[in-house]
Scaffold this active site. Structure first.
Site, PDB file in Angstrom:
ATOM      1  N   HIS A 167       4.575  -7.703  -0.294  1.00 51.09           N
ATOM      2  CA  HIS A 167       4.192  -8.985  -0.877  1.00 51.09           C
ATOM      3  C   HIS A 167       4.831  -9.175  -2.255  1.00 51.09           C
ATOM      4  CE1 HIS A 167       0.827  -9.756   2.070  1.00 51.09           C
ATOM      5  NE2 HIS A 167       1.108  -8.480   2.297  1.00 51.09           N
ATOM      6  N   SER A 169       8.461   2.492   4.730  1.00 57.79           N
ATOM      7  CA  SER A 169       9.434   3.292   4.039  1.00 57.79           C
ATOM      8  C   SER A 169       9.144   3.286   2.539  1.00 57.79           C
ATOM      9  CB  SER A 169      10.818   2.787   4.367  1.00 57.79           C
ATOM     10  OG  SER A 169      11.737   3.371   3.561  1.00 57.79           O
ATOM     11  N   ASP A 227       0.857  -1.178   0.000  1.00 62.95           N
ATOM     12  CA  ASP A 227       0.000   0.000   0.000  1.00 62.95           C
ATOM     13  C   ASP A 227       0.898   1.234   0.000  1.00 62.95           C
ATOM     14  OD1 ASP A 227      -2.006  -1.832   0.328  1.00 62.95           O
ATOM     15  OD2 ASP A 227      -2.819  -0.970   2.175  1.00 62.95           O
TER      16      ASP A 227
END
Length: 267
Positions: free
Chosen positions: A140, A240, A85
């Site tokens: 992921h 980050s 995200d």
């Protein structure tokens, strides 16, 4: 240059980040609850997709920050999906071995990966995703691929916010980072997890703890492991940025400034 950027050159990055790590891992009930409540209030964190929406159920702030999603709340689709995200801070195609960091600033792939062996990725595609404090912070696999080796590269911990990204040349080549080579016959790529100021560590799923700062660490396996698209690769313990570097050029369906969610198609 922004005063915050100038200050970062003077600050002891790792000392600050490791001190914050101690607080983030504290299980003192009143302290961790206070920090979590204030963090949610300041950054407007949305917990509707979190596995637990009860803030007092988290054992520490770090447990809260690295929270997992509810099973089945995301659909993974596309040839290449978003690994995290965040917000697209740069996307496009490389000019030979150069990637775009920000308007008017580029950096080399050799420096990012800390190797001269980059011929396979010359003139390829890239995308940079910035994870804000409010975001879900697990990373992921963007496609089904085999992974046989990874390399943790020590470095500084400059912030990766917009002010710093537009001011510090070669920012992503200076900060500590984890480089993962993902082997896929159709679209080989490199996934880079970049640490930043206050980031207490980068932890992949194959380690029991985050990499110790300041030490080059290489992980290798005798046999390649196949990882499915959307399966977890690791997480940031604060921070980050994630960078994907692709061997082949693709037609991106997102642009700079777009918000993306883990699992959505990127090209």
């Amino acid at each position: 240059m922004h005063p915050f950027v100038i200050l970062q050159y003077l600050l002891p990055h790792h000392l600050i980040s490791r001190t914050v790590a101690i607080l983030a891992k504290s299980r003192i009930r009143w302290m961790k609850n206070l920090i979590i409540r204030q963090f949610i209030r300041i950054y407007q964190v949305d917990l509707t997709e979190a596995r637990s929406g009860e803030i007092y159920a988290y054992e520490s702030f770090n447990d809260f920050f690295t929270r997992k999603l509810q099973p089945g709340c995301r659909t993974v689709s596309g040839t290449i999906c978003s690994p995290a995200d965040g917000e697209i801070s740069a996307v496009g195609h490389m000019s030979e071995d150069r990637l775009i960091q920000a308007k008017g600033i580029t950096y080399s792939l050799q420096q990012l990966l800390a190797t001269d062996t980059v011929d396979d990725y010359i003139d390829g595609s890239f995308i940079t995703i910035y994870l804000a404090p409010k975001d879900y912070h697990r990373v992921h696999f963007p496609l089904t691929a085999e992974i046989s080796a990874s390399r943790y590269i020590p470095g500084r911990l400059f912030s990766v916010n917009a002010a710093t990204t537009h001011s510090v040349n070669g920012l992503f080549t200076r900060n500590e980072r984890l480089v993962c080579n993902l082997n896929n016959k159709v679209q080989p790529m490199v996934l880079v997890m970049v640490g930043a100021m206050i980031v207490a560590g980068i932890k992949p799923v194959w380690r029991t703890s985050a990499y110790p700062p300041g030490h080059l660490t290489e992980d290798q396996w005798d046999q390649m492991t196949t990882c499915q698209q959307g399966s977890e690769l690791g997480h940031f313990e604060l921070g980050s940025t994630v960078i994907l570097v692709l061997k082949n050029r693709v037609s991106w369906t997102v642009t700079t400034g777009d918000t993306v969610r883990m699992g959505q198609p990127l090209c």
